[in-house]
Design a protein around this motif. Structure first.
Motif, PDB file in Angstrom:
ATOM      1  N   ARG A  15      17.344  20.581  -8.862  1.00  0.00           N
ATOM      2  CA  ARG A  15      17.277  22.030  -9.019  1.00  0.00           C
ATOM      3  C   ARG A  15      18.629  22.651  -8.667  1.00  0.00           C
ATOM      4  O   ARG A  15      19.165  22.410  -7.586  1.00  0.00           O
ATOM      5  N   VAL A  49      20.971  26.415  -8.706  1.00  0.00           N
ATOM      6  CA  VAL A  49      20.721  27.841  -8.493  1.00  0.00           C
ATOM      7  C   VAL A  49      21.861  28.672  -9.063  1.00  0.00           C
ATOM      8  O   VAL A  49      23.033  28.280  -8.987  1.00  0.00           O
ATOM      9  N   ILE A  52      16.596  29.514 -10.834  1.00  0.00           N
ATOM     10  CA  ILE A  52      16.614  28.106 -10.420  1.00  0.00           C
ATOM     11  C   ILE A  52      16.180  27.260 -11.619  1.00  0.00           C
ATOM     12  O   ILE A  52      15.098  27.468 -12.163  1.00  0.00           O
TER      13      ILE A  52
END
Length: 490
Positions: free
Chosen positions: A102, A104, A111
């Motif tokens: 993930r 950001v 995300i």
């Protein structure tokens, strides 16, 4: 050069060149077409060799099911022998993994899961990925491992666009990766970006070192993130704050003994990094709760320190894929058959067909270039031979007269060799001039054409040598006759 020779050269050249210099223009045209064909052949071969000499072209990919990890390790061990690898023209076998992490956006609003592929810093593939034609921006100024250690990423430019990175590429030096902790919690790790590229292999979004991937796949026992009970924790903020504000946000039940502020620059933007010191040690879960309380009162974002270069360098253990890089693709089918028989691992047939076709195209291109050279040489030789035969048939009475007046065969051979070679050199010079112009045009158009290769002057020398031999042979045959035979065409 004496007057007799000057007159002879001038008159014979005029006849040899033909009306309006037609013969010299025809020969120059034949040579020009030959050189253009040769230049494109050399350029095409150099381009093909460049395409062949990279990991993408010589790379065969083998997916490994988890049930075959033992066979995969046995295969890699089997091909550690250079003698066995050379049997199949095999250069290297390397295991790699694909993962998804993930990432950001800069403002924390987005995300996204992005795919990564591991790489060893010693792989040739790494250099192919960061070659200038694929680079959009690079922060690399030294050996990668010396400059960045074993924790970094190479990112596709399109991924940064998806995540909303609008700042100049030269400012983008880190990307936030969210690493899952127990429950819904996660660490915010800021990983260095060493290069932004246009494209990556294996349909991935990022390249990640094997060491970093192994850390992220681990269970924190290595200590790359401190998960122990301590009295300090960190956060980022665009705004200045004080210990009193933090204390007020956390409430009177928690005692903040100190707040240390330092400046950090993330992607060209200066931020405040605060370290909170509590009166009592807190568990990781408690720190997450304290951050939640703080976030309700102050505009903050998470930050967790990552210690990457610890312990031994980690590598892929159970590779999901094997990448096999060949020196030459001719034996790729034999390699496929061997690993199928010995280890029960099967490379897809379409890959084998693709690699064999590429190898076949390479050999055909070399063969066609050789045939083109032979055809060009044959054309030049036939034209020169026919021209000389016609010319010497016309002037053989003159040769007989010269011999009758006492000129030696050696003198006549020397003079007519000089005349004929001078004719050829003039045609050669004219063809080389226009070949140079054509090369400049191809350079501007980015065409696959080159004359900067050893074979080009070698071909010129070969043509020159053949022409010299033909001249010597034909004149010698003519001069072997008596003056009377030459004059009366007997």
């Amino acid at each position: 050069m004496n007057d007799q020779k000057k007159i002879l050269v001038r008159n014979e050249l005029k006849v040899l060149e033909g009306r309006n210099k037609m013969n010299i223009l025809i020969l120059a045209g034949i040579l020009l077409l030959s050189f253009i064909g040769l230049g494109h052949s050399i350029g095409g071969l150099k381009y093909l060799r460049m395409r062949m000499d990279n990991p993408f072209t010589k790379w065969v990919n083998l997916p490994i099911n988890s049930a075959f990890y033992d066979e995969s390790r046995d295969l890699q061990h089997y091909f550690t022998s250079k003698e066995i690898r050379d049997t199949f023209m095999l250069d290297t076998i390397r295991g790699y993994k694909r993962d998804a992490y993930r990432f950001v956006s800069p403002d924390g609003s987005k995300i996204l899961f992005k795919r990564t592929r591991t790489i060893d810093t010693e792989e040739d593939l790494l250099q192919e990925i960061i070659k200038p034609s694929n680079l959009t921006h690079s922060h690399i100024s030294d050996d990668i491992e010396s400059q960045f250690g074993n924790c970094w990423l190479i990112v596709k430019e399109s991924v940064l666009d998806e995540l909303g990175y609008t700042m100049p590429l030269k400012n983008i030096d880190r990307i936030e990766l969210r690493q899952t902790w127990a429950g819904e919690r996660s660490f915010s790790l800021f990983i260095p970006i060493i290069a932004v590229v246009k494209d990556l292999p294996d349909q991935v979004d990022m390249i990640i070192p094997e060491h970093l991937d192994a850390l992220l796949d681990g269970n924190y026992e290595s200590g790359y993130v401190d998960v122990s009970e301590t009295n300090n924790w960190r956060f980022l903020s665009d705004e200045a704050t004080s210990r009193e504000k933090v204390q007020q946000a956390l409430g009177s039940d928690e005692i903040v003994s100190d707040l240390v502020q330092e400046k950090v620059v993330l992607n060209g933007i200066e931020k405040n990094l605060f370290t909170v010191y509590m009166a009592e040690s807190k568990s990781l879960s408690q720190k997450f709760v304290l951050f939640d309380y703080l976030k309700e009162e102050i505009n903050v974002s998470p930050y967790h320190h990552m210690e990457c270069n610890i312990g031994k360098t980690l590598y892929v253990k159970n590779a999901q894929y094997l990448a096999m890089n060949f020196k030459d693709l001719r034996n790729v089918r034999a390699f496929r058959d061997r690993i199928m028989d010995e280890f029960g691992l099967e490379i897809t047939l379409n890959q084998i067909e693709d690699k064999e076709n590429f190898s076949l195209v390479t050999r055909l291109t070399i063969l066609l270039a050789f045939i083109l050279l032979l055809v060009s040489l044959t054309g030049v030789i036939i034209f020169i031979a026919n021209l000389l035969i016609s010319h010497f048939n016309q002037i053989q009475s003159n040769l007989g007269t010269f011999k009758a007046f006492g000129l030696s065969n050696k003198k006549l051979l020397s003079d007519y060799t000089y005349i004929t070679l001078l004719f050829f050199v003039r045609a050669l010079g004219l063809s080389l001039f226009f070949t140079g112009l054509y090369a400049g045009l191809m350079f501007l158009l980015n065409g696959k054409f080159t004359v900067l290769h050893w074979s080009f002057p070698a071909v010129i020398v070969l043509i020159f040598g053949i022409i010299y031999f033909i001249i010597q042979r034909m004149i010698t045959i003519k001069l072997s006759k008596t003056p009377g035979d030459l004059i009366y065409n007997r």
